[in-house]
Design a protein around this motif. Structure first.
Motif, PDB file in Angstrom:
ATOM      1  N   ALA A  14       0.827  -1.216   0.000  1.00 27.02           N
ATOM      2  CA  ALA A  14       0.000   0.000   0.000  1.00 27.02           C
ATOM      3  C   ALA A  14       0.858   1.261   0.000  1.00 27.02           C
ATOM      4  CB  ALA A  14      -0.919  -0.007   1.222  1.00 27.02           C
ATOM      5  N   THR A  15       2.071   1.164   0.536  1.00 22.27           N
ATOM      6  CA  THR A  15       2.952   2.334   0.656  1.00 22.27           C
ATOM      7  C   THR A  15       4.407   1.880   0.470  1.00 22.27           C
ATOM      8  OG1 THR A  15       3.226   1.966   3.033  1.00 22.27           O
ATOM      9  CG2 THR A  15       1.466   3.484   2.377  1.00 22.27           C
ATOM     10  N   THR A  64      -5.141  -7.729   3.558  1.00 22.18           N
ATOM     11  CA  THR A  64      -4.497  -8.933   4.085  1.00 22.18           C
ATOM     12  C   THR A  64      -3.533  -8.575   5.206  1.00 22.18           C
ATOM     13  OG1 THR A  64      -4.410  -9.748   1.794  1.00 22.18           O
ATOM     14  CG2 THR A  64      -3.112 -10.955   3.417  1.00 22.18           C
ATOM     15  N   ILE A 137      12.187  -9.983   0.665  1.00 16.88           N
ATOM     16  CA  ILE A 137      12.870  -8.728   0.973  1.00 16.88           C
ATOM     17  C   ILE A 137      13.657  -8.900   2.270  1.00 16.88           C
ATOM     18  CG2 ILE A 137      12.662  -6.246   1.238  1.00 16.88           C
ATOM     19  CD1 ILE A 137      11.575  -7.447  -1.482  1.00 16.88           C
ATOM     20  N   TYR A 152      15.340  -7.086  14.583  1.00 21.58           N
ATOM     21  CA  TYR A 152      15.137  -6.818  13.150  1.00 21.58           C
ATOM     22  C   TYR A 152      16.270  -7.448  12.354  1.00 21.58           C
ATOM     23  CZ  TYR A 152      14.496  -4.215   8.764  1.00 21.58           C
ATOM     24  OH  TYR A 152      14.314  -3.872   7.437  1.00 21.58           O
ATOM     25  N   LYS A 156      16.033 -10.465   9.381  1.00 19.16           N
ATOM     26  CA  LYS A 156      16.506 -10.345   7.999  1.00 19.16           C
ATOM     27  C   LYS A 156      17.576 -11.403   7.687  1.00 19.16           C
ATOM     28  CE  LYS A 156      13.634  -7.157   6.837  1.00 19.16           C
ATOM     29  NZ  LYS A 156      12.576  -7.446   5.850  1.00 19.16           N
ATOM     30  N   THR A 187      16.597   3.144   2.961  1.00 23.73           N
ATOM     31  CA  THR A 187      15.734   3.672   1.904  1.00 23.73           C
ATOM     32  C   THR A 187      14.698   4.581   2.547  1.00 23.73           C
ATOM     33  OG1 THR A 187      16.062   1.544   0.765  1.00 23.73           O
ATOM     34  CG2 THR A 187      14.315   2.964  -0.078  1.00 23.73           C
ATOM     35  N   ILE A 192      11.987   3.931   8.120  1.00 24.13           N
ATOM     36  CA  ILE A 192      13.218   4.540   8.618  1.00 24.13           C
ATOM     37  C   ILE A 192      12.934   5.831   9.397  1.00 24.13           C
ATOM     38  CG2 ILE A 192      15.319   5.773   7.844  1.00 24.13           C
ATOM     39  CD1 ILE A 192      15.551   2.704   7.737  1.00 24.13           C
TER      40      ILE A 192
HETATM   41  N1  LIG Z   1      13.226   1.338   4.201  1.00 24.18           N
HETATM   42  C1  LIG Z   1      14.400   0.736   4.347  1.00 24.18           C
HETATM   43  O1  LIG Z   1      15.450   1.381   4.609  1.00 24.18           O
HETATM   44  C2  LIG Z   1      14.527  -0.753   4.147  1.00 24.18           C
HETATM   45  C3  LIG Z   1      15.828  -1.295   4.034  1.00 24.18           C
HETATM   46  C4  LIG Z   1      15.957  -2.675   3.888  1.00 24.18           C
HETATM   47  C5  LIG Z   1      14.830  -3.468   3.836  1.00 24.18           C
HETATM   48  N2  LIG Z   1      13.592  -2.907   3.957  1.00 24.18           N
HETATM   49  C6  LIG Z   1      12.453  -3.823   3.908  1.00 24.18           C
HETATM   50  O2  LIG Z   1      11.625  -3.479   2.815  1.00 24.18           O
HETATM   51  C7  LIG Z   1      10.271  -3.842   3.115  1.00 24.18           C
HETATM   52  C8  LIG Z   1       9.372  -2.638   2.894  1.00 24.18           C
HETATM   53  O3  LIG Z   1       9.798  -1.616   3.781  1.00 24.18           O
HETATM   54  P1  LIG Z   1       9.377  -0.085   3.633  1.00 24.18           P
HETATM   55  O4  LIG Z   1      10.564   0.708   3.973  1.00 24.18           O
HETATM   56  O5  LIG Z   1       8.668   0.138   2.354  1.00 24.18           O
HETATM   57  O6  LIG Z   1       8.351   0.014   4.861  1.00 24.18           O
HETATM   58  P2  LIG Z   1       7.023   0.891   5.047  1.00 24.18           P
HETATM   59  O7  LIG Z   1       6.789   0.942   6.503  1.00 24.18           O
HETATM   60  O8  LIG Z   1       7.131   2.157   4.278  1.00 24.18           O
HETATM   61  O9  LIG Z   1       5.905  -0.023   4.332  1.00 24.18           O
HETATM   62  C9  LIG Z   1       5.577  -1.286   4.839  1.00 24.18           C
HETATM   63  C10 LIG Z   1       4.214  -1.705   4.315  1.00 24.18           C
HETATM   64  O10 LIG Z   1       3.902  -2.970   4.906  1.00 24.18           O
HETATM   65  C11 LIG Z   1       2.570  -2.943   5.409  1.00 24.18           C
HETATM   66  N3  LIG Z   1       2.431  -3.880   6.522  1.00 24.18           N
HETATM   67  C12 LIG Z   1       2.990  -3.794   7.756  1.00 24.18           C
HETATM   68  N4  LIG Z   1       2.567  -4.808   8.513  1.00 24.18           N
HETATM   69  C13 LIG Z   1       1.747  -5.574   7.745  1.00 24.18           C
HETATM   70  C14 LIG Z   1       1.003  -6.767   7.955  1.00 24.18           C
HETATM   71  N5  LIG Z   1       0.992  -7.373   9.147  1.00 24.18           N
HETATM   72  N6  LIG Z   1       0.281  -7.264   6.931  1.00 24.18           N
HETATM   73  C15 LIG Z   1       0.267  -6.648   5.731  1.00 24.18           C
HETATM   74  N7  LIG Z   1       0.927  -5.510   5.473  1.00 24.18           N
HETATM   75  C16 LIG Z   1       1.658  -4.986   6.471  1.00 24.18           C
HETATM   76  C17 LIG Z   1       2.345  -1.490   5.829  1.00 24.18           C
HETATM   77  O11 LIG Z   1       0.960  -1.154   5.900  1.00 24.18           O
HETATM   78  C18 LIG Z   1       3.089  -0.737   4.716  1.00 24.18           C
HETATM   79  O12 LIG Z   1       2.236  -0.497   3.601  1.00 24.18           O
HETATM   80  C19 LIG Z   1      10.292  -4.377   4.545  1.00 24.18           C
HETATM   81  O13 LIG Z   1      10.382  -5.781   4.522  1.00 24.18           O
HETATM   82  C20 LIG Z   1      11.561  -3.778   5.116  1.00 24.18           C
HETATM   83  O14 LIG Z   1      12.069  -4.524   6.200  1.00 24.18           O
HETATM   84  C21 LIG Z   1      13.412  -1.585   4.090  1.00 24.18           C
END
Ligand SMILES: NC(=O)c1ccc[n+]([C@@H]2O[C@H](COP(=O)([O-])OP(=O)(O)OC[C@H]3O[C@@H](n4cnc5c(N)ncnc54)[C@H](O)[C@@H]3O)[C@@H](O)[C@H]2O)c1
Length: 262
Positions: A14-15, A64, A137, A152, A156, A187, A192
């Motif tokens: 969604a985001t 979901t 991911i 965390y 990972k 990212t 973050i």
């Molecule tokens: N942002 C970073 O720096 C970074 C770096 C490495 C890995 N990641 C990984 O990338 C992925 C996405 O991260 P992001 O930065 O876009 O995070 P974000 O918080 O911007 O987005 C996460 C999304 O997951 C959804 N979500 C959370 N819990 C949920 C659940 N129980 N069921 C369904 N949806 C759920 C949220 O509603 C949101 O839309 C994650 O697995 C994160 O660990 C992010």
């Protein structure tokens, strides 16, 4: 794999980076994408915008919660029944919240394992499917340790382990499903910007913020573009680091044979 004409399912889309994966898949000619997320308001808004740009029949939102096994199974079922196909699964939903570490493990590990197994179930040649790809991911914290968010980091590392193991030829040769992981660096998303508030103690949170501040940053759109390369070319069991806005590169961890002591 040619993305053109394929059907994809992305969790947590969604985001954040997940939504960028969806946009990039559609730009690359994916025929259909299912957006799974527990945030119905954001998910429905995102899909409304995507439909305006890419046409109404190509994207659906399925509310979901990935920690709920029945909901995740239903999400796969509805995607398959709606589009009559499934080729690409991206297990993206994740949180950075060591203050709620059981939930963090449930989302970042349990749901990724379940999503990968469902990917095998729906796409596996041994189950009557055509083969496909599961992208999990992970994170650069699936490869390195930091002090401020140890759980965390552990989740990972688990994503790296399950991807490497289920990516081995024993599984690929039977199923035709590649299992690949991307390890993004820091990212620019809510995960973050809000991280320091969510750790086990204020002190750990400050340390997590300090450690993250030292790392190179990138935009979610960049990770999504690199993701398309992985989908097209990533070998089963491969790990790809995508950090600091640079091109993603494959990283090799010593395998069992290499580690064997004579
Ligand atoms: N942002 C970073 O720096 C970074 C770096 C490495 C890995 N990641 C990984 O990338 C992925 C996405 O991260 P992001 O930065 O876009 O995070 P974000 O918080 O911007 O987005 C996460 C999304 O997951 C959804 N979500 C959370 N819990 C949920 C659940 N129980 N069921 C369904 N949806 C759920 C949220 O509603 C949101 O839309 C994650 O697995 C994160 O660990 C992010």
């Amino acid at each position: 794999m040619d993305i053109k004409g394929k059907t994809a399912l992305v969790t947590g889309a969604a985001t954040g980076i997940g939504l960028e994966y969806v946009k990039e898949l559609l730009r690359n000619g994916a025929q259909n994408v299912a957006v799974l997320d527990f945030d119905a308001r954001k998910g429905e808004n995102a899909v409304k915008e995507l439909k305006k740009e890419y046409g109404s029949g190509r994207v659906i939102f399925i509310k979901t919660d990935v920690t709920n096994a029945t909901e995740l199974e239903e999400g796969f079922k509805k995607t398959y029944e709606t589009f009559k196909a499934l080729d690409i699964v991206i297990n993206n939903a994740g949180i950075l919240d060591d203050g709620r570490w059981e939930l963090e493990i449930a989302i970042n590990v349990n749901a990724v394992v379940r999503g990968t197994l469902l990917g095998f179930q729906y796409m596996g040649k041994d189950k009557g499917g055509k083969g496909g790809i599961v992208v999990n991911i992970a994170s650069i914290l699936g490869l390195a340790a930091i002090a401020g968010c140890p759980v965390y980091t552990a989740t990972k590392h688990a994503v790296v382990g399950i991807t490497r193991s289920l990516g081995l030829p024993y599984h690929f040769d039977r199923t035709g499903v590649r299992v690949v992981a991307i390890c993004p660096g820091v990212t620019d998303t809510n995960l973050i910007s809000e991280a320091h508030k969510r750790q086990l103690s204020g002190e750990w949170g400050r340390e997590c913020g300090r450690e993250v501040d030292e790392l190179p940053k990138q935009r979610p759109e960049h990770v999504a573009k690199e993701m398309m390369r992985l989908i097209k070319k990533g070998g089963s069991g491969s790990l790809w680091v995508c950090e600091g806005g640079q091109p993603a590169y494959e990283i090799h961890i010593p395998d069992r044979q290499t580690l064997k002591v004579e």
